[in-house]
Design an enzyme around this catalytic site. Structure first.
Site, mmCIF file in Angstrom:
data_model
loop_
_atom_site.group_PDB
_atom_site.id
_atom_site.type_symbol
_atom_site.label_atom_id
_atom_site.label_comp_id
_atom_site.label_asym_id
_atom_site.label_seq_id
_atom_site.Cartn_x
_atom_site.Cartn_y
_atom_site.Cartn_z
ATOM 1 N N LYS A 1 0.779 -1.287 -0.073
ATOM 2 C CA LYS A 1 0.019 0.060 0.048
ATOM 3 C C LYS A 1 0.776 1.211 0.104
ATOM 4 C CE LYS A 1 -4.463 -1.537 1.680
ATOM 5 N NZ LYS A 1 -5.364 -1.451 2.642
ATOM 6 N N LYS B 1 -5.216 -11.923 -8.885
ATOM 7 C CA LYS B 1 -6.487 -11.656 -8.057
ATOM 8 C C LYS B 1 -7.566 -10.897 -8.700
ATOM 9 C CE LYS B 1 -7.701 -11.251 -3.300
ATOM 10 N NZ LYS B 1 -7.156 -11.292 -1.868
ATOM 11 N N LYS C 1 -11.125 -4.823 -7.964
ATOM 12 C CA LYS C 1 -11.765 -3.629 -8.379
ATOM 13 C C LYS C 1 -10.696 -2.475 -8.766
ATOM 14 C CE LYS C 1 -15.621 -2.239 -7.779
ATOM 15 N NZ LYS C 1 -16.779 -2.208 -8.169
#
Ligand code: TRP
Length: 324
Positions: free
Chosen positions: A111, A193, A196
């Site tokens: 992140k 994976k 979104k």
């Protein structure tokens, strides 16, 4: 009855990968466990959220849980920020969490790379808040995706460290990680994976996609070379689609392979497209049937139930430490 706790961030609406990998398991676990499911809004703000969008997303996630089969009569569904003890315990656990172990958290590292302009303390501390969520409720097991395993290890370490320093206080939780479905892959990129945040909307089927759009996405999904409807290491795309089919219908991959033996990818995708679009139509009917005020009321009642448990645990914690 043993207790489980899990949470989802109200960041964006959920896709079928999140459903099949997580919430579907929660629905099943309700039979055997006392469940607490949380909308973790304090986690969400570690990445900037537009206030109006966040407010709506919090309600939408709760509505989503219920429309997917989480039963609010037996299960506590609540919003993290409604129970102050989560933040309070996080501060206390911060004092036993080591910078070195926090720096090893791979999700933080990822992140931090994604949000270079805002590598804030909350993002760094995210796993400690997650540990607080879990430890406040004497949670015995935590159903999570593979990507949260490291955070759960940290939670266990913090619980054991606290217990050793101050005496037995926290239950040391175990992860429940379901192998199958734990990683639904992108429809246009079955190496990664389903996500979104993927650059293309063809990557995922959102639970709020119009059923016709979802059907189109399935029909356009990438396939492997060859033409046989079969799973296997050499067929990542078909394996992924078969997994989705199997989880959606409760039938085994073998059975589905037999049904489509001798038929091509086209027929199989048509079958899957129909299953997925029917599922979405049914979900959306339920989702739209709950109004925001009903949900607000329900969340408030549930926060009260969670608070009773959390306050009791915090009282215990404060006494052990010498704060009380
Ligand atoms: N970090 C989890 C995720 O991103 C969400 C979460 C927050 C959570 N608190 C939790 C999951 C407690 C399980 C238990 O998926």
């Amino acid at each position: 009855m043993k207790r489980i706790f899990s949470g989802v961030q109200p960041t964006n609406n959920i896709h079928i990968g999140n459903y099949l990998g997580a919430i579907k398991n929660w629905v099943e676990l309700q039979k055997d466990y006392e469940c607490i499911f949380c909308v973790v809004d304090l986690h969400a703000i570690t990445v900037y959220q537009k206030p109006e969008t966040l407010r709506q997303n919090i309600l939408d996630i709760a509505k989503t849980y219920i429309a997917l089969g989480v039963d609010p009569r037996h299960t506590i569904i609540f919003v993290q920020s409604d129970v102050k003890e989560h933040a309070e315990l996080a501060w206390i656990l911060n004092s036993i969490a080591k910078i070195g172990e926090m720096e090893r958290m791979t999700q933080f590292k990822d992140k931090a790379k994604q949000h270079k302009e805002n590598i804030n303390m909350g993002l760094f501390d995210y796993p400690v808040l997650m540990a607080s969520d879990i430890l406040l409720y004497d949670t015995e097991a935590v159903p999570v995706g593979e990507d949260q395993k490291q955070h759960l290890e940290l939670t266990r370490d913090l619980a054991m460290r606290f217990n050793k320093l101050y005496g037995d206080t926290f239950t040391v939780p175990k992860p429940i990680i379901k192998k199958e479905g734990a990683r639904i892959l992108g429809l246009d990129d079955p190496d990664k994976k389903m996500s979104k945040s993927s650059p293309s909307a063809m990557n995922y089927v959102s639970l709020l996609d119009a059923p016709e759009i979802a059907a189109k996405k399935i029909m356009k999904a990438v396939t492997d070379s060859g033409s046989e409807v079969k799973s296997g290491k050499d067929k990542p795309a078909l394996t992924n689609l078969l997994t989705i089919y199997s989880l959606m219908t409760g039938r085994s991959v073998k059975e589905i392979e037999i049904e489509y033996a001798g038929k091509g990818y086209g027929d199989f995708k048509k079958g899957l497209a129909e299953i997925v679009s029917d599922f979405l139509a049914d979900f959306q009917r339920k989702f739209n049937a709950t109004n925001d005020n009903e949900i607000r009321e329900l969340l408030s009642v549930n926060a009260n139930k969670a608070r009773v448990l959390a306050e009791k645990k915090m009282d215990q914690v404060k006494r052990k430490i010498g704060l009380k």
